[in-house]
Design a protein around this motif. Sequence first.
Motif, PDB file in Angstrom:
ATOM      1  N   THR A   1      35.295  55.835  36.464  1.00  0.00           N
ATOM      2  CA  THR A   1      36.371  56.062  37.088  1.00  0.00           C
ATOM      3  C   THR A   1      36.878  55.106  38.151  1.00  0.00           C
ATOM      4  OG1 THR A   1      35.161  57.074  38.888  1.00  0.00           O
ATOM      5  CG2 THR A   1      35.652  58.401  37.397  1.00  0.00           C
ATOM      6  N   HIS A   2      38.006  54.970  38.880  1.00  0.00           N
ATOM      7  CA  HIS A   2      38.583  54.116  39.516  1.00  0.00           C
ATOM      8  C   HIS A   2      37.509  53.883  40.853  1.00  0.00           C
ATOM      9  CE1 HIS A   2      41.217  51.159  41.688  1.00  0.00           C
ATOM     10  NE2 HIS A   2      41.182  52.084  42.495  1.00  0.00           N
TER      11      HIS A   2
ATOM     12  N   ALA B   1      31.449  49.458  42.286  1.00  0.00           N
ATOM     13  CA  ALA B   1      30.627  48.397  41.372  1.00  0.00           C
ATOM     14  C   ALA B   1      31.107  47.084  41.826  1.00  0.00           C
ATOM     15  CB  ALA B   1      30.697  48.710  39.958  1.00  0.00           C
ATOM     16  N   ALA B   2      32.527  47.052  41.742  1.00  0.00           N
ATOM     17  CA  ALA B   2      33.123  45.419  42.225  1.00  0.00           C
ATOM     18  C   ALA B   2      32.599  45.092  43.448  1.00  0.00           C
ATOM     19  CB  ALA B   2      34.582  45.651  41.835  1.00  0.00           C
ATOM     20  N   LEU B   3      32.871  46.098  44.478  1.00  0.00           N
ATOM     21  CA  LEU B   3      32.680  45.686  45.718  1.00  0.00           C
ATOM     22  C   LEU B   3      31.197  45.371  46.165  1.00  0.00           C
ATOM     23  CD1 LEU B   3      35.362  47.758  47.373  1.00  0.00           C
ATOM     24  CD2 LEU B   3      35.401  45.354  47.257  1.00  0.00           C
ATOM     25  N   SER B   4      30.358  46.014  45.342  1.00  0.00           N
ATOM     26  CA  SER B   4      29.001  45.818  45.858  1.00  0.00           C
ATOM     27  C   SER B   4      28.670  44.463  45.524  1.00  0.00           C
ATOM     28  CB  SER B   4      27.891  46.712  44.670  1.00  0.00           C
ATOM     29  OG  SER B   4      28.249  46.521  43.480  1.00  0.00           O
TER      30      SER B   4
ATOM     31  N   ASN C   1      42.186  35.532  42.999  1.00  0.00           N
ATOM     32  CA  ASN C   1      43.299  35.765  42.011  1.00  0.00           C
ATOM     33  C   ASN C   1      44.333  37.144  42.654  1.00  0.00           C
ATOM     34  OD1 ASN C   1      43.091  33.440  40.712  1.00  0.00           O
ATOM     35  ND2 ASN C   1      41.850  34.400  39.111  1.00  0.00           N
ATOM     36  N   ASP C   2      43.720  37.644  43.419  1.00  0.00           N
ATOM     37  CA  ASP C   2      44.197  39.167  43.925  1.00  0.00           C
ATOM     38  C   ASP C   2      44.097  40.164  42.944  1.00  0.00           C
ATOM     39  OD1 ASP C   2      45.106  39.844  46.802  1.00  0.00           O
ATOM     40  OD2 ASP C   2      47.152  39.684  46.204  1.00  0.00           O
ATOM     41  N   ALA C   3      43.068  39.921  42.129  1.00  0.00           N
ATOM     42  CA  ALA C   3      42.971  40.952  41.127  1.00  0.00           C
ATOM     43  C   ALA C   3      42.380  42.242  41.741  1.00  0.00           C
ATOM     44  CB  ALA C   3      41.570  40.538  40.194  1.00  0.00           C
ATOM     45  N   LEU C   4      42.995  43.429  40.924  1.00  0.00           N
ATOM     46  CA  LEU C   4      42.538  44.634  41.185  1.00  0.00           C
ATOM     47  C   LEU C   4      41.597  45.176  40.191  1.00  0.00           C
ATOM     48  CD1 LEU C   4      45.976  46.221  41.793  1.00  0.00           C
ATOM     49  CD2 LEU C   4      44.312  45.557  43.421  1.00  0.00           C
ATOM     50  N   PRO C   5      40.561  46.268  40.527  1.00  0.00           N
ATOM     51  CA  PRO C   5      39.702  46.850  39.730  1.00  0.00           C
ATOM     52  C   PRO C   5      40.247  47.574  38.802  1.00  0.00           C
ATOM     53  CG  PRO C   5      39.120  47.164  41.993  1.00  0.00           C
ATOM     54  CD  PRO C   5      40.236  46.367  42.125  1.00  0.00           C
ATOM     55  N   LYS C   6      39.915  47.575  37.372  1.00  0.00           N
ATOM     56  CA  LYS C   6      40.645  48.485  36.455  1.00  0.00           C
ATOM     57  C   LYS C   6      39.271  49.310  35.529  1.00  0.00           C
ATOM     58  CE  LYS C   6      44.342  45.331  35.944  1.00  0.00           C
ATOM     59  NZ  LYS C   6      44.924  44.249  35.263  1.00  0.00           N
ATOM     60  N   LEU C   7      39.186  50.396  35.639  1.00  0.00           N
ATOM     61  CA  LEU C   7      38.031  50.930  34.906  1.00  0.00           C
ATOM     62  C   LEU C   7      36.790  50.079  35.129  1.00  0.00           C
ATOM     63  CD1 LEU C   7      39.938  51.918  31.887  1.00  0.00           C
ATOM     64  CD2 LEU C   7      39.562  53.321  33.761  1.00  0.00           C
TER      65      LEU C   7
ATOM     66  N   PRO D   1      34.469  46.746  37.589  1.00  0.00           N
ATOM     67  CA  PRO D   1      35.018  45.664  38.441  1.00  0.00           C
ATOM     68  C   PRO D   1      35.842  44.832  37.755  1.00  0.00           C
ATOM     69  CG  PRO D   1      32.472  46.040  38.215  1.00  0.00           C
ATOM     70  CD  PRO D   1      33.218  47.080  37.291  1.00  0.00           C
ATOM     71  N   PRO D   2      36.701  43.845  38.352  1.00  0.00           N
ATOM     72  CA  PRO D   2      37.345  42.965  37.694  1.00  0.00           C
ATOM     73  C   PRO D   2      36.582  42.028  37.055  1.00  0.00           C
ATOM     74  CG  PRO D   2      37.901  42.948  40.158  1.00  0.00           C
ATOM     75  CD  PRO D   2      36.915  43.724  39.927  1.00  0.00           C
ATOM     76  N   GLN D   3      37.070  41.872  35.740  1.00  0.00           N
ATOM     77  CA  GLN D   3      36.505  40.951  34.509  1.00  0.00           C
ATOM     78  C   GLN D   3      36.614  39.594  35.148  1.00  0.00           C
ATOM     79  OE1 GLN D   3      34.983  42.132  31.818  1.00  0.00           O
ATOM     80  NE2 GLN D   3      35.196  44.076  32.751  1.00  0.00           N
ATOM     81  N   TRP D   4      35.579  38.779  34.642  1.00  0.00           N
ATOM     82  CA  TRP D   4      35.629  37.385  35.158  1.00  0.00           C
ATOM     83  C   TRP D   4      36.947  36.589  34.876  1.00  0.00           C
ATOM     84  CZ3 TRP D   4      33.186  33.754  37.801  1.00  0.00           C
ATOM     85  CH2 TRP D   4      33.353  32.348  37.636  1.00  0.00           C
TER      86      TRP D   4
END
Length: 151
Positions: free
Chosen positions: A2-3, A9-12, A121-127, A129-132
Amino acid sequence: MTHAKSALAALSIAGLFLASTPALANASAQANTHTLTIKVDGIETPTGRMMIAIFQGAENYRVKDALQGIRPTVSDNTLESEFSDLPEGDYAITLFQDVNGDGKLNLGKFGIPVEPYGFSNDALPKLGPPQWDDIRFSVSEDAQTQTIKLR
């Protein structure tokens, strides 16, 4: 995933570096080192600290092994900090604003972050963490800047 879980996960990644990130060893002895400026925009509450982690290489990002971490104090609606003595290579940045000063990313209902966060890169998480490839950037010259807007 989920978002909410993806954001968590990304922020951890940013939160985990605080206890275990080593200093950049012997970087000053390396040739061709560079300085990277991190500019954070969109700070609504100028309090606490910005927890910023920089990762070198896809594998280190994947296993949450930050190269360096910094914790500048937030006292304005924008913030600028630097990572210096970086060797040439590919990097990624994760960050969050520790508004209440408890040293961790606080989460609300369903694990959704209640403290602001951002990625290179101002990336957003999508399903997840953002991918490398979404957050990767190259350091190969001085005077580089990554601008990140808090979400």
